[in-house]
Design a protein around this motif. Structure first.
Motif, short mmCIF file in Angstrom:
data_model
loop_
_atom_site.label_atom_id
_atom_site.label_comp_id
_atom_site.label_asym_id
_atom_site.label_seq_id
_atom_site.Cartn_x
_atom_site.Cartn_y
_atom_site.Cartn_z
N THR A 74 -12.37 -7.10 -1.01
CA THR A 74 -11.10 -7.47 -0.41
C THR A 74 -10.38 -6.24 0.12
OG1 THR A 74 -10.89 -9.32 -1.96
CG2 THR A 74 -8.90 -8.66 -0.77
N VAL A 75 -9.92 -6.32 1.36
CA VAL A 75 -9.26 -5.21 2.03
C VAL A 75 -7.93 -5.70 2.57
CG1 VAL A 75 -9.43 -3.54 3.92
CG2 VAL A 75 -11.49 -4.25 2.70
N GLY A 76 -6.90 -4.83 2.52
CA GLY A 76 -5.59 -5.16 3.07
C GLY A 76 -4.67 -3.97 2.96
N MET A 77 -3.74 -3.85 3.88
CA MET A 77 -2.84 -2.69 3.87
C MET A 77 -2.00 -2.63 2.60
SD MET A 77 -3.65 -1.10 6.56
CE MET A 77 -2.37 0.14 6.58
N PHE A 78 -1.65 -3.78 2.03
CA PHE A 78 -0.84 -3.80 0.82
C PHE A 78 -1.53 -4.55 -0.31
CE2 PHE A 78 2.05 -2.88 4.21
CZ PHE A 78 2.94 -1.95 3.67
N TYR A 79 -2.85 -4.61 -0.26
CA TYR A 79 -3.60 -5.28 -1.32
C TYR A 79 -3.95 -4.28 -2.42
CZ TYR A 79 -7.33 -7.62 -3.83
OH TYR A 79 -8.08 -8.18 -4.83
N LEU A 123 -3.99 -9.00 7.26
CA LEU A 123 -3.82 -7.55 7.40
C LEU A 123 -2.95 -6.98 6.29
CD1 LEU A 123 -4.19 -4.94 9.05
CD2 LEU A 123 -2.15 -5.59 10.36
N LEU A 124 -1.86 -7.68 5.95
CA LEU A 124 -0.93 -7.16 4.95
C LEU A 124 -1.43 -7.37 3.53
CD1 LEU A 124 2.55 -8.25 6.37
CD2 LEU A 124 1.39 -6.05 6.63
N TRP A 125 -1.84 -8.59 3.21
CA TRP A 125 -2.04 -8.96 1.81
C TRP A 125 -3.51 -9.08 1.39
CZ3 TRP A 125 2.44 -7.48 0.83
CH2 TRP A 125 3.54 -7.88 1.58
N GLY A 126 -4.43 -8.97 2.36
CA GLY A 126 -5.83 -8.90 1.98
C GLY A 126 -6.71 -9.99 2.55
N TYR A 127 -7.98 -9.64 2.79
CA TYR A 127 -9.00 -10.56 3.29
C TYR A 127 -10.36 -10.09 2.79
CZ TYR A 127 -9.63 -6.77 6.65
OH TYR A 127 -9.84 -5.54 7.22
N MET A 153 0.82 -1.19 0.00
CA MET A 153 0.00 0.00 0.00
C MET A 153 0.86 1.25 0.00
SD MET A 153 -2.95 0.96 2.72
CE MET A 153 -3.92 2.45 2.53
N ILE A 154 1.80 1.31 0.92
CA ILE A 154 2.67 2.48 0.98
C ILE A 154 4.07 2.03 1.31
CG2 ILE A 154 3.11 4.67 2.13
CD1 ILE A 154 0.17 4.69 2.91
N VAL A 155 4.99 2.29 0.44
CA VAL A 155 6.39 2.00 0.72
C VAL A 155 7.24 2.68 -0.32
CG1 VAL A 155 6.42 -0.12 -0.61
CG2 VAL A 155 8.09 0.16 1.19
N PHE A 156 8.41 3.13 0.10
CA PHE A 156 9.31 3.76 -0.85
C PHE A 156 9.66 2.80 -1.97
CE2 PHE A 156 11.22 6.54 2.63
CZ PHE A 156 10.34 7.55 2.34
#
Length: 429
Positions: free
Chosen positions: A178-183, A159-163, A1-4
């Motif tokens: 589908t929701v996830g911080m990095f999905y 949490l990271l990849w989606g559910y 989702m957010i990363v350099f």
């Protein structure tokens, strides 16, 4: 989702002495081979903020007590670039960087099945995405039916990849469930990027893997972070010895997250009056416009360098300059980034919503930290030895030769002056 988007492409560069043509990004060159697929291992560590008092917060609008758990480590940036297109007219190369993450149990405190109490991403975002009272009334029906609340229990992997979110899954009309911080992350790509090939110009990368050669301490290094839609910059911090290689450490300054009054470059991130207080607060940046309206805010871990008001609703944070700052170790002669540590925290804004029952008891706004990450990469011992032999030692030898020649020149000049003075003295006599 957010990363350099900062990788160590050039850490794996073949440092053997070679003609300039071999460092151009053209098919068949040494540089191109190493650039397409990096051989350096890059890791991304996650620390999750586990909420200890979810009921107290949801019912009484109490301070959120969090406990940091981690690290959970993944190997990333291991896939070769694809869709590489060279433009001989502009001397540029465009490409896509595939995304992937492999869990590393030996470098983690637990497994991907570890469970955390975290913010309910879908419920928290609902009032921001749908400000209409009528729509919120409808959404509240589905939230109650799915028994969703302000907080939820999720595994690390979810949490990271989606559910599949139970609240969103009940909505009858077409909507992502589908929701996830990095999905989505796996099987996706970052880009398209376009960089100079180096045929007529110094190789220029926007992601911070390398910079033009002969870096000076006064230089400001800039790189672009695609996933948060903005550029960052780093300034000289210190001289560091990295495995026998002298490097310059460039750090992300506190002004990066300063208020727009202090740093005009952050004016476009001051978009939410609820948190910004007329753009006077500092330490977090609103990137909701980059995230389809979702109330996402980024900061340094544990709100390092942030206004005290930002963290007043959170207990359990301990900002530390050494552990939570971002830096790049750049070899000044070549401009290669030989080591880096990128630290970033992801937060969501949660505000009271009278119509949505799960949020109606809140009496204040919360900037809720969900996780922080540290993406790191370091030149390997093998490549460091190669670099020392082919670059550092030759530079030191050149410096030694220069000193010897300078010393010889000084001695010859002094001898000449002595001889000249002696001759002049004899003539006078």
């Amino acid at each position: 989702m957010i990363v350099f988007n900062l990788t160590q492409e050039n850490v794996s560069q073949d440092f053997t002495a070679c003609p300039r043509s071999e460092v151009v990004l053209e098919e068949g060159t040494i540089a191109f081979k190493n650039w397409v697929e990096t051989g350096t291992e890059v890791y991304r560590q996650f620390w999750i903020f586990d909420v200890q008092n979810p009921e107290e917060v949801a019912v009484n609008s109490s301070k959120i007590k969090v406990k940091q758990r981690g690290p959970y480590t993944y190997r990333v940036r291991y896939l070769a670039k694809k869709n590489i297109v060279q433009d001989p007219k502009t001397h540029t190369v465009s490409f896509l960087q595939p995304k992937g993450a492999i869990f590393e149990p030996s470098l983690s405190v637990g497994t991907e099945n570890d469970t955390f109490t975290v913010l309910n991403l879908a419920v928290a975002a609902a009032p921001h995405l749908y400000p209409s009272a009528f729509i919120q009334l409808i959404l509240n029906v589905f939230i109650k039916r799915s028994k969703s609340s302000m907080f939820q229990k999720r595994t690390l992997k979810e949490l990271l990849w989606g559910y599949t979110d139970p609240f969103l899954n009940l909505i009858p009309y077409s909507t992502p469930t589908t929701v996830g911080m990095f999905y989505p992350h796996h099987n996706t790509s970052d880009g398209v990027y376009k960089v100079f090939s180096g045929k007529n110009d110094a190789i220029s990368k926007a992601n911070g893997a390398s910079f033009p050669p002969f870096i000076e301490k006064t230089r400001v290094l800039r790189f672009f972070a695609s996933e948060i839609c903005r550029s960052f910059y780093a300034v000289f911090g210190a001289e560091v010895n990295l495995k026998g290689i002298p490097v310059y450490r460039f750090i992300l300054p506190s002004m990066t997250f300063a208020s727009p009054l202090q740093n005009p470059e952050n004016r476009c991130f001051c978009t939410e009056k609820i948190i910004s207080k007329n753009c006077t607060l500092y330490g977090v940046l609103d990137i909701s416009k980059c995230k389809e309206g979702k109330p996402v805010y980024i900061s340094l871990p544990h709100f390092l360098h942030a206004s005290p008001e930002i963290a007043k609703t959170i207990e359990g944070l301990n900002p530390n300059q050494e552990e939570h700052s971002t830096y790049l170790d750049v070899e000044p002669i070549t401009g290669f980034t030989l080591r880096f540590a990128q630290r970033l925290q992801i937060n969501l804004l949660v505000k009271p919503a009278r119509i949505i029952e799960a949020l109606k008891n809140l009496k204040q706004n919360y900037i809720v930290p969900v996780l922080w990450l540290n993406e790191t990469g370091t030149i390997s011992d093998e490549k460091a030895e190669m670099f020392r032999k082919q670059v550092t030692e030759k530079i030191n030898l050149l410096g030694l030769v220069e000193m010897i020649l300078l010393s010889v020149g000084v001695v010859m000049f002094i001898a000449f002056m002595i001889s000249y003075c002696t001759c002049r003295s004899k003539k006078v006599n």
